[in-house]
Design a protein around this motif. Sequence first.
Motif, PDB file in Angstrom:
ATOM      1  N   ARG A   1      -9.208   1.046  -5.028  1.00  0.00           N
ATOM      2  CA  ARG A   1      -7.830   1.026  -5.495  1.00  0.00           C
ATOM      3  C   ARG A   1      -7.752   1.495  -6.948  1.00  0.00           C
ATOM      4  NH1 ARG A   1      -4.780  -1.947  -1.662  1.00  0.00           N
ATOM      5  NH2 ARG A   1      -2.990  -2.042  -3.090  1.00  0.00           N
ATOM      6  N   THR A   2      -6.616   2.053  -7.299  1.00  0.00           N
ATOM      7  CA  THR A   2      -6.409   2.588  -8.644  1.00  0.00           C
ATOM      8  C   THR A   2      -6.528   1.500  -9.701  1.00  0.00           C
ATOM      9  OG1 THR A   2      -4.933   4.265  -7.724  1.00  0.00           O
ATOM     10  CG2 THR A   2      -4.796   3.867 -10.091  1.00  0.00           C
TER      11      THR A   2
ATOM     12  N   GLN B   1      -1.794   7.178  -3.518  1.00  0.00           N
ATOM     13  CA  GLN B   1      -1.724   5.854  -4.137  1.00  0.00           C
ATOM     14  C   GLN B   1      -1.470   4.782  -3.072  1.00  0.00           C
ATOM     15  OE1 GLN B   1      -2.513   5.210  -7.323  1.00  0.00           O
ATOM     16  NE2 GLN B   1      -2.977   7.409  -7.452  1.00  0.00           N
ATOM     17  N   PRO B   2      -1.961   3.578  -3.300  1.00  0.00           N
ATOM     18  CA  PRO B   2      -2.529   3.028  -4.531  1.00  0.00           C
ATOM     19  C   PRO B   2      -4.045   3.139  -4.618  1.00  0.00           C
ATOM     20  CG  PRO B   2      -2.171   1.254  -2.992  1.00  0.00           C
ATOM     21  CD  PRO B   2      -1.763   2.520  -2.293  1.00  0.00           C
ATOM     22  N   TYR B   3      -4.626   4.231  -4.136  1.00  0.00           N
ATOM     23  CA  TYR B   3      -6.073   4.392  -4.121  1.00  0.00           C
ATOM     24  C   TYR B   3      -6.487   5.598  -4.962  1.00  0.00           C
ATOM     25  CZ  TYR B   3      -5.890   1.283  -0.043  1.00  0.00           C
ATOM     26  OH  TYR B   3      -5.666   0.223   0.805  1.00  0.00           O
TER      27      TYR B   3
ATOM     28  N   TYR C   1      -9.387   7.147  -1.201  1.00  0.00           N
ATOM     29  CA  TYR C   1      -8.405   6.691  -0.218  1.00  0.00           C
ATOM     30  C   TYR C   1      -8.964   5.618   0.708  1.00  0.00           C
ATOM     31  CZ  TYR C   1      -4.491   7.002   3.029  1.00  0.00           C
ATOM     32  OH  TYR C   1      -3.391   6.713   3.805  1.00  0.00           O
TER      33      TYR C   1
ATOM     34  N   ASP D   1       0.816  -1.218   0.000  1.00  0.00           N
ATOM     35  CA  ASP D   1       0.000   0.000   0.000  1.00  0.00           C
ATOM     36  C   ASP D   1       0.852   1.273   0.000  1.00  0.00           C
ATOM     37  OD1 ASP D   1      -2.246  -1.549   0.022  1.00  0.00           O
ATOM     38  OD2 ASP D   1      -2.685  -1.298   2.152  1.00  0.00           O
TER      39      ASP D   1
ATOM     40  N   ASP E   1      -8.318  -1.018  -9.685  1.00  0.00           N
ATOM     41  CA  ASP E   1      -9.715  -1.414  -9.841  1.00  0.00           C
ATOM     42  C   ASP E   1     -10.578  -0.301 -10.417  1.00  0.00           C
ATOM     43  OD1 ASP E   1      -9.178  -3.931  -8.700  1.00  0.00           O
ATOM     44  OD2 ASP E   1      -9.392  -3.114  -6.668  1.00  0.00           O
TER      45      ASP E   1
END
Length: 484
Positions: free
Chosen positions: A394-395, A385-387, A390, A315, A397
Amino acid sequence: MFELFDAVLAARLQFAFTISFHIIFPAISIGLAWYLMVLQALWLKTDRDIYKRIWRYWVKVFAVVFGMGVVSGIVMSYQIGTNWSVFSDKTGPILGPLMGYEVLSAFFLEAGFLGVMLFGSERVGRKLHFFSTCMVAVGTMISGFWILSVNSWMQTPAGFSINEAGQFIAADWWQVVFNPSFPYRFVHMMLAAFLTTAFLVGGVAAWHLLKDKTNSAAKLMFSMSMWMALVVSPIQIVAGDFHGLNTLEHQPMKVAAMEGHFESQNGAPLILFGWPDVDNETVHGKVAIPKLGSLILTHDMDGYLPGLDAFPKEDWPNVPLVFWSFRIMVAIGFAMLMVGLWSAWLRYRKQLYDSTWIKRVALVMAPSGTIAILAGWITTEVGRQPYTVYGLLRTIDSASPLDAPAVNASLLAFIVVYFIVFGAGIYYLFKLFKRTPSLNERDIKTGQPRRAAGITPIQGLGEEVSADLVDDVTPDDSNKPEGR
């Protein structure tokens, strides 16, 4: 077809590239709109033609910057729908209305009065024209309000629930709009826009003063920009500190990356410089001040700060990028403060316009605000990141199910087109900056200053300087603004 990056990384790079161009123009638009409003208010109050002339000088710059911001913003909207369709579907019930509010309450306001502001100075009365300028300025700030509310919700989501389709829906719009990080982010960005404009104006003025230190309009522009640097830069540093405390509360992993803290500890140092090594979880060659990190972030020299080891390694954001972008932003902020304090000292000694060095520094600092904004954006967005939302979405997805070659091809196309189109726009802006601000609009083509009726050049000062002094000091009928 070719494949430079995988589809998700190419989509991320494409969005990063386009928003890096876009974010500069709205920031300058906000600052310039308010600067134009102040100039026009001073013109109405004092009746000094020099304020109107400076207004005319910068309103053309504003028009170009505003147009470039609109064009780059539209491109981003399409990009979200094509490359990030899953994100659009999941967050649309919340982000869609917020973006709609921005168009209805801000963009229509700006666009509605922009024409009057740009073309109505000779066609409408003073008060109506000033009102139009005020509405454009207010519109730019309202636009920033909604855009930052959207971005802040993605950073600190609140006031939502998730329906059966897996979409985020609003449970409390008040909490959605005024989410935990929004007030700090909004204040921080508005102050950044004002400082960016101040140093842009100051750099342009300094360039003209280095060519002609008697240019009265450039002197006034330089003076106003230095006042803004002196007043706003310390406020921005304080606002940034509050924003950092809020980030520590809601996004402690981002703060750990910003500070380069791999280990959780009490009495954490403030790492000034170094190179974060993610593989070995250490900072090489670091220069640090013991316990100052805890003192700044917890207001306790022995306060506890969570490190990156408190979070799953998968993460973690890009630690070196976040670490260094944060330091660039902070360094520029303190450099702005130093310039403001230096200008105050020179002003006190009545040497502000005589010092060649502060003009040179101001010229170098002209793009500093835009660099700081980009560095701050990188810190904020890469640190998330990786969201995309937040802790929730997730990015990986969020991306559309596109083939990598198609996204790579569009990325290269964006790079080529942007450098051609916006390169031409920026080139035109530099041509506008090169105009001498002491000249009136009617005299731009001839390069000759207007001389007040019955006034001859003052002996020993030359025609241009004499005309400037006449324009600035003698408010006679020959010097009255048009439409009076």
